[in-house]
Design an enzyme around this catalytic site. Structure first.
Site, short mmCIF file in Angstrom:
data_model
loop_
_atom_site.label_atom_id
_atom_site.label_comp_id
_atom_site.label_asym_id
_atom_site.label_seq_id
_atom_site.Cartn_x
_atom_site.Cartn_y
_atom_site.Cartn_z
N LYS A 1 0.84 -1.20 0.00
CA LYS A 1 0.00 0.00 0.00
C LYS A 1 0.88 1.26 0.00
O LYS A 1 2.09 1.17 0.23
CB LYS A 1 -0.93 -0.05 1.22
CG LYS A 1 -1.90 -1.24 1.18
CD LYS A 1 -2.81 -1.27 2.40
CE LYS A 1 -3.80 -2.42 2.32
NZ LYS A 1 -4.73 -2.45 3.49
N TYR B 1 -12.00 -2.84 -3.57
CA TYR B 1 -12.58 -2.98 -2.23
C TYR B 1 -14.10 -2.94 -2.27
O TYR B 1 -14.73 -2.52 -1.29
CB TYR B 1 -12.03 -1.88 -1.31
CG TYR B 1 -10.66 -2.19 -0.73
CD1 TYR B 1 -10.39 -3.38 -0.06
CD2 TYR B 1 -9.61 -1.26 -0.82
CE1 TYR B 1 -9.14 -3.66 0.48
CE2 TYR B 1 -8.35 -1.53 -0.28
CZ TYR B 1 -8.13 -2.73 0.37
OH TYR B 1 -6.89 -3.00 0.93
N ASN C 1 -1.95 -0.11 7.31
CA ASN C 1 -1.39 -1.44 7.57
C ASN C 1 -0.53 -2.02 6.43
O ASN C 1 -0.34 -3.21 6.31
CB ASN C 1 -2.48 -2.41 8.03
CG ASN C 1 -3.58 -2.61 6.99
OD1 ASN C 1 -3.53 -2.03 5.91
ND2 ASN C 1 -4.55 -3.43 7.32
N HIS D 1 -1.66 -5.60 1.45
CA HIS D 1 -2.92 -6.29 1.20
C HIS D 1 -2.65 -7.69 0.69
O HIS D 1 -1.70 -7.91 -0.06
CB HIS D 1 -3.75 -5.54 0.14
CG HIS D 1 -4.78 -6.40 -0.52
ND1 HIS D 1 -6.03 -6.59 0.03
CD2 HIS D 1 -4.75 -7.16 -1.63
CE1 HIS D 1 -6.71 -7.44 -0.74
NE2 HIS D 1 -5.96 -7.80 -1.76
N GLU E 1 -8.99 -10.33 -8.17
CA GLU E 1 -8.04 -9.24 -7.98
C GLU E 1 -6.91 -9.30 -9.01
O GLU E 1 -6.46 -8.26 -9.50
CB GLU E 1 -7.49 -9.29 -6.54
CG GLU E 1 -8.55 -8.92 -5.51
CD GLU E 1 -8.15 -9.18 -4.07
OE1 GLU E 1 -9.00 -8.95 -3.19
OE2 GLU E 1 -7.01 -9.61 -3.81
#
Ligand code: GTP
Ligand code: MG
Length: 149
Positions: A9, A49, A112, A115, A126
């Site tokens: 990310k 998402y 965080n 992913h 994905e």
């Protein structure tokens, strides 16, 4: 052999953790079959998402994910989806064991750093979303040493 979609990310990129995260998957014996850096559009991230649309943190999540480039990857190997998630740690880094990526490198659920696909089905979706051009295919010289056959 199973494939999973792993993404670093924008905070992981900014914090200089690209190499460390890739290293862990290489060290474990997974094979990198697709890799690119990309600044994703809001529309693209909303598709990624989609199952979280409606959550109170959704707008913040999209803003966070659009705040800089991400590193999109496909890793292949035994049990890649489930073991990939174990290597990342829990969604909340405070609940991630030390030794996992989130447990070693971050603190906040909204920052965080990485992913990982949560099922084989979402991995397929994905991978198609992030790599419409397809992934590579090659024989790794390590295969006979990492796998039994
Ligand atoms: P991903 O691998 O990013 O999909 O995480 P996950 O599968 O462990 O969790 P989930 O798909 O439920 O949530 C996606 C992302 O939304 C998380 O990784 C967090 O960055 C963010 N997120 C989830 N829950 C919360 C929350 O309660 N608060 C905030 N601020 N962010 C959240
Ligand atoms: Mg998820």
């Amino acid at each position: 052999r199973e494939r999973t979609y792993i993404m670093i990310k924008p905070d992981g990129v900014q914090r200089g953790l690209i190499g460390k995260i890739i290293q862990r998957f290489e060290d474990r014996g997974y094979k990198l079959i697709a890799l690119k850096m990309q600044s994703a559009t809001t529309e693209h991230l909303e598709k990624h998402y989609a199952d979280l649309k409606g959550k109170p943190f959704f707008p913040g999540l999209i803003k966070y994910m659009a705040s800089g480039p991400v590193v999109a990857m496909v890793w292949e190997g035994l049990d890649a989806v489930k073991t990939g998630r174990v290597m990342l740690g829990a969604t909340n880094p405070l609940q991630s064991p030390v030794g996992s990526i989130r447990g070693d490198f971050c603190l906040a659920v909204g920052r965080n750093i990485c992913h990982g696909s949560d099922s084989v089905d979402s991995a397929e979706k994905e991978i198609a979303l992030w790599f419409p051009e397809g992934v590579t295919q090659y024989t790794s010289a390590l295969d006979t040493w990492v796998f039994e056959n």
